[in-house]
Design a protein around this motif. Structure first.
Motif: not given
Length: 221
Positions: A147-157, A184-187
């Motif tokens: 698994r990977l856990i990433l943070a991005t400012e792009g739009y993904v679903a 998918k969450t927001f932080e």
């Protein structure tokens, strides 16, 4: 927007290469899977062959079948509709189109993600997105061998497949893989996504496993 099932995320998987053997379940027959051989694969269809038994006369045209296989990271399931059937005794050729695809985390193999120990940038491409939306960059927050856990400012679903790459520290090895977004969450005004690997070269996968083991050992010592 209609979600059209595609085989694209699985096409590099060794189980879908020409000549590979796959177990296939026929929905209306409650029996053990039959073995089929991959003859041809594109994003929108799959052609397989199977050896007919003397007593197997039933036609499969119009039937829904299922192929399923497991990897270190996930359990992959593809349901397909048989749209063409040709018999060249004793071989039967089936052309099929996907009607649904699924990827599940392989339970029991889950290893908790840990921080990579250094800032790692992860360029990615969203499969099937419009050109203006398809590319982005994320930061690797945590990882494990599956698994990977990433943070991005792009739009993904959630449910989308990403083609991504990053370099593993200390080795300089660039890792390329396909992964599916399962959470998918927001932080802090950023999107945080969890992905599971759906296709990765075995050598690249081993590099990730070794780096995970190295960091885990250092953290526990």
């Amino acid at each position: 927007m209609i979600d059209i099932p595609s085989l694209t995320p699985f096409m590099a998987d060794k189980r879908l290469q020409r000549g590979a053997s796959l177990p296939m379940m026929i929905s209306r027959q409650v029996k053990s899977p039959i073995q089929v051989m991959v003859e041809h694969v594109k994003s929108s269809y799959l052609v397989v062959s199977l050896e007919m038994k003397a007593d197997a006369k039933a036609e499969l045209l119009g039937s829904t079948v299922r192929v399923r296989w497991e990897s270190d990271a996930a359990i992959n399931t593809i349901d397909l509709e048989v749209i063409s059937e040709e018999t060249i005794w004793p071989i039967k050729l089936l052309a099929m189109v996907p009607v649904s695809v699924g990827v599940e985390i392989a339970t029991g193999r889950k290893q908790e993600p840990i921080p990579p120990g250094i800032d790692i940038r992860v360029p990615y491409k969203v499969m099937g997105a419009r050109p203006i939306e398809e590319k982005g960059e994320a930061v690797l927050l945590k990882f494990s061998p599956t698994r990977l856990i990433l943070a991005t400012e792009g739009y993904v679903a959630k449910g989308e497949f990403l083609h991504l790459s990053f370099t593993v520290p200390s080795t300089g090895q660039e890792i390329v893989m396909m992964a599916k977004i399962v959470e998918k969450t927001f932080e802090d005004k950023q999107t945080v996504i969890e992905l599971i690997f759906t296709d990765i070269n075995e050598k690249h996968h081993q590099v990730i496993k070794d780096y995970y083991k190295k960091l885990s050992t250092a953290a526990s010592s």
